[in-house]
Design a protein around this motif. Structure first.
Motif, PDB file in Angstrom:
ATOM      1  N   UNK A   1       0.804  -1.224   0.000  1.00 43.52           N
ATOM      2  CA  UNK A   1       0.000   0.000   0.000  1.00 43.52           C
ATOM      3  C   UNK A   1       0.841   1.280   0.000  1.00 43.52           C
ATOM      4  N   UNK A   2       2.107   1.188   0.458  1.00 41.38           N
ATOM      5  CA  UNK A   2       2.932   2.392   0.630  1.00 41.38           C
ATOM      6  C   UNK A   2       4.313   2.174   0.022  1.00 41.38           C
ATOM      7  N   UNK A   3       4.675   3.002  -0.948  1.00 37.25           N
ATOM      8  CA  UNK A   3       5.970   2.827  -1.609  1.00 37.25           C
ATOM      9  C   UNK A   3       6.886   4.039  -1.447  1.00 37.25           C
ATOM     10  N   UNK A   4       6.532   4.949  -0.555  1.00 40.13           N
ATOM     11  CA  UNK A   4       7.298   6.189  -0.465  1.00 40.13           C
ATOM     12  C   UNK A   4       8.245   6.209   0.732  1.00 40.13           C
ATOM     13  N   UNK A   5       8.406   5.082   1.443  1.00 38.76           N
ATOM     14  CA  UNK A   5       9.177   5.070   2.682  1.00 38.76           C
ATOM     15  C   UNK A   5      10.618   4.603   2.463  1.00 38.76           C
ATOM     16  N   UNK A   6      11.532   5.239   3.199  1.00 37.84           N
ATOM     17  CA  UNK A   6      12.913   4.764   3.248  1.00 37.84           C
ATOM     18  C   UNK A   6      13.004   3.659   4.301  1.00 37.84           C
ATOM     19  N   UNK A   7      14.162   3.009   4.383  1.00 41.82           N
ATOM     20  CA  UNK A   7      14.374   1.962   5.387  1.00 41.82           C
ATOM     21  C   UNK A   7      14.132   2.503   6.797  1.00 41.82           C
ATOM     22  N   UNK A   8      14.673   3.676   7.084  1.00 42.69           N
ATOM     23  CA  UNK A   8      14.539   4.267   8.425  1.00 42.69           C
ATOM     24  C   UNK A   8      13.073   4.566   8.730  1.00 42.69           C
ATOM     25  N   UNK A   9      12.368   5.157   7.772  1.00 40.54           N
ATOM     26  CA  UNK A   9      10.949   5.481   7.970  1.00 40.54           C
ATOM     27  C   UNK A   9      10.110   4.214   8.113  1.00 40.54           C
TER      28      UNK A   9
ATOM     29  N   UNK B   1       7.651   2.937  11.170  1.00 46.20           N
ATOM     30  CA  UNK B   1       6.244   2.579  10.947  1.00 46.20           C
ATOM     31  C   UNK B   1       5.914   1.204  11.538  1.00 46.20           C
ATOM     32  N   UNK B   2       6.878   0.285  11.466  1.00 48.35           N
ATOM     33  CA  UNK B   2       6.640  -1.090  11.906  1.00 48.35           C
ATOM     34  C   UNK B   2       7.141  -1.345  13.327  1.00 48.35           C
ATOM     35  N   UNK B   3       7.599  -0.280  14.002  1.00 48.91           N
ATOM     36  CA  UNK B   3       8.044  -0.370  15.402  1.00 48.91           C
ATOM     37  C   UNK B   3       9.138  -1.427  15.581  1.00 48.91           C
ATOM     38  N   UNK B   4      10.123  -1.367  14.701  1.00 51.41           N
ATOM     39  CA  UNK B   4      11.246  -2.293  14.806  1.00 51.41           C
ATOM     40  C   UNK B   4      12.532  -1.530  14.502  1.00 51.41           C
ATOM     41  N   UNK B   5      13.663  -2.177  14.714  1.00 51.76           N
ATOM     42  CA  UNK B   5      14.943  -1.506  14.472  1.00 51.76           C
ATOM     43  C   UNK B   5      15.328  -1.603  13.000  1.00 51.76           C
TER      44      UNK B   5
ATOM     45  N   UNK C   1      16.439   0.376  -2.867  1.00 45.96           N
ATOM     46  CA  UNK C   1      17.102   1.500  -3.522  1.00 45.96           C
ATOM     47  C   UNK C   1      16.255   2.754  -3.341  1.00 45.96           C
ATOM     48  N   UNK C   2      16.769   3.719  -2.624  1.00 48.35           N
ATOM     49  CA  UNK C   2      16.043   4.941  -2.274  1.00 48.35           C
ATOM     50  C   UNK C   2      14.805   4.582  -1.462  1.00 48.35           C
ATOM     51  N   UNK C   3      13.608   4.523  -2.072  1.00 47.81           N
ATOM     52  CA  UNK C   3      12.402   4.117  -1.350  1.00 47.81           C
ATOM     53  C   UNK C   3      12.196   2.606  -1.475  1.00 47.81           C
ATOM     54  N   UNK C   4      11.595   2.013  -0.454  1.00 52.02           N
ATOM     55  CA  UNK C   4      11.358   0.566  -0.463  1.00 52.02           C
ATOM     56  C   UNK C   4      10.105   0.251  -1.276  1.00 52.02           C
TER      57      UNK C   4
END
Length: 495
Positions: A98-106, A110-114, A139-142
């Motif tokens: 549903x969401x393709x605009x997130x980086x690894x950190x973001x 969102x998933x409450x994990x490291x 690569x860039x966004x996930x």
């Protein structure tokens, strides 16, 4: 196999629940731990975790051990729904769908994990998905990239297992309007949808809408769109603003993508269309003839007619293209965690082993002569299609089963024995042939002359072989009925 996406603990939890489900009785902690290959300490912690997850609704413990019991309105699917919901890997895949605009950190936030846990999870996901030709790109966004058809197939199965039919995870699509459009289009194409078809089609099209909105496209080889779709621009009074409420575009190239499941050359809606297509396509013609051979072989061997022969030919034709795969057997996705078709075929095989044996023989010949390869999963799909789409097949198979012979003995009076015969006929009419014992002297020799498989008696027969005797008290109780059914089943399986 998608089960590899589960962590070790999640996999053990699921296996534990499956063992208890099929055992359908109390199991001691030691025997269950032995079957799972873990310590009793770990098992007790697993049980505590699962009781928290299911709020003590299905798992029960006592001095007898542990048992799985579903409320009458639930079944095995809730286990798989809960497992998918709790799994980090599947949470990640659903979020990325549903969401393709997130980086690894973001994404980690969102998933409450490291971040490190997320990177490890993505690596494990990609290792599992590699044979299916798609993966999570960082690569860039996930995002999820690769073979678009297999990505869509994966999520069609995922959402059907993760959510019940009453849930609607596609929040940007107005479900009520969406349903109206689906029903309108099927009516426009003179196709009637039943409940299961409707749920399935909604899922297919919704997955396609989301992927297309994220600019992931299928290669559409043949355009059937003009024949299948009305002019939506003239339907605003009927449906309002389709584009806004359904998150779609009404441009032909977009509509091709979201209705791609029905635009495939090999997906045919009616038998008349199939006959028409086989005149133009030699491969289709060959496949149809081979499918007819399968059906005719089974009909002849089983001595059972096929009242809906054309319908069965069409369904098998469509399923053959859906379930065919490569010889490595891994590229066809037929389920995520819940292998319903395997459980179904196992149950049918227990009841009608000769039918399954003949069907497998026919499908083996079909595969050898056709241009297809079917993995175990693909064969199960074809077996399932034959079994459920052949009208009245199970009724006719049941009629041909050798019935279990019962001898009924009552020391009260003859009419009481006849009453028991009627009582058992109500419960087991299609499984038994019964006779009432009428001779004045009750001896083992006289009983043997009846050539019965089971003896149902109201008096103890202590000096006779116990394995074929069930003693009841007056009128068969629920426990008696259960015991008689178990004995009948054992006799049928022995035959």
């Amino acid at each position: 196999m998608m089960r590899h996406l589960l962590e070790k603990r999640e996999n053990r939890h699921l296996t534990l629940l499956e063992i208890l489900y099929f055992k359908d009785s109390w199991m001691t902690i030691s025997s269950l731990a032995n079957e799972l290959g873990c310590s009793e300490r770990i098992l007790k912690q697993d049980i505590a975790d699962l009781k928290d997850l299911f709020q003590d609704e299905i798992l029960f413990t006592s001095n007898q051990g542990i048992r799985l019991v579903f409320p009458s309105n639930l079944n095995l699917e809730v286990i798989y729904q809960a497992t998918l919901k709790e799994s980090l890997a599947f949470q990640l895949l659903e979020f990325l769908f549903f969401n393709e605009e997130k980086t690894i950190v973001e994404l980690a936030s969102e998933l409450y994990t490291s971040k490190s846990t997320l990177i490890r999870t993505i690596q494990e996901i990609n290792s599992t998905l590699e044979p299916y030709e798609f993966r999570v790109s960082t690569t860039k966004n996930c995002m999820i990239i690769g073979n678009e058809q297999k990505i869509r197939t994966f999520f069609i199965h995922y959402f059907s297992e993760r959510y019940s039919f009453s849930d609607w995870p596609y929040k940007n699509i107005d479900e009520e309007l969406f349903e109206k459009v689906i029903l309108f289009l099927t009516k426009f194409n003179k196709v009637e949808l039943n409940f299961s078809d409707f749920v399935r089609v909604k899922n297919w099209v919704a997955v396609a809408i989301v992927r297309t909105n994220h600019h992931h496209y299928l290669d559409i080889q043949q355009n059937k769109l003009s024949k299948m779709l009305p002019d939506f621009s003239k339907l605003h009074l009927l449906f309002g603003s389709l584009e806004e409420k359904l998150s779609i575009s009404l441009k032909p190239e977009f509509l091709e993508q979201i209705f791609s499941s029905f635009l495939k050359e090999e997906f045919i809606l009616t038998f008349d269309n199939l006959l028409s297509e086989t005149k133009k396509n030699e491969s289709f013609h060959k496949n149809m003839l081979l499918i007819i051979d399968v059906i005719d072989f089974l009909s002849k061997k089983l001595k059972i007619s096929v009242p809906n022969r054309e319908h069965l030919i069409l369904d098998l034709f469509n399923m053959s293209y859906i379930s065919a795969g490569k010889k490595d057997g891994v590229n066809y996705i037929s389920f995520i965690l819940f292998n319903q078709k395997k459980y179904f075929i196992h149950s049918i095989k227990n009841e009608y082993p000769e039918f399954i044996q003949l069907a497998l023989k026919a499908l083996k010949v079909y595969q050898k002569k056709s241009d297809f390869f079917f993995s175990e999963f693909g064969i199960n799909e074809l077996l399932y299609t034959i079994t459920i789409h052949w009208d009245s097949l199970l009724i006719e198979l049941q009629k041909k089963r050798k019935k279990v012979k019962l001898a009924i003995v009552s020391h009260y009076d003859l009419e009481h024995a006849k009453m028991i015969e009627d009582f058992l006929s109500i419960h087991f009419r299609d499984l038994i042939e019964s006779s009432v014992y009428v001779k004045p002297r009750l001896t083992e020799k006289n009983l043997a002359k009846l050539n019965s498989d089971l003896v149902i008696t109201t008096t103890s027969l202590q000096n006779m072989e116990a394995s074929s005797i069930i003693c009841i008290q007056n009128v068969p109780s629920k426990k008696d009925i259960h015991n008689i059914y178990q004995a009948i089943t054992a006799c049928l399986n022995a035959n």
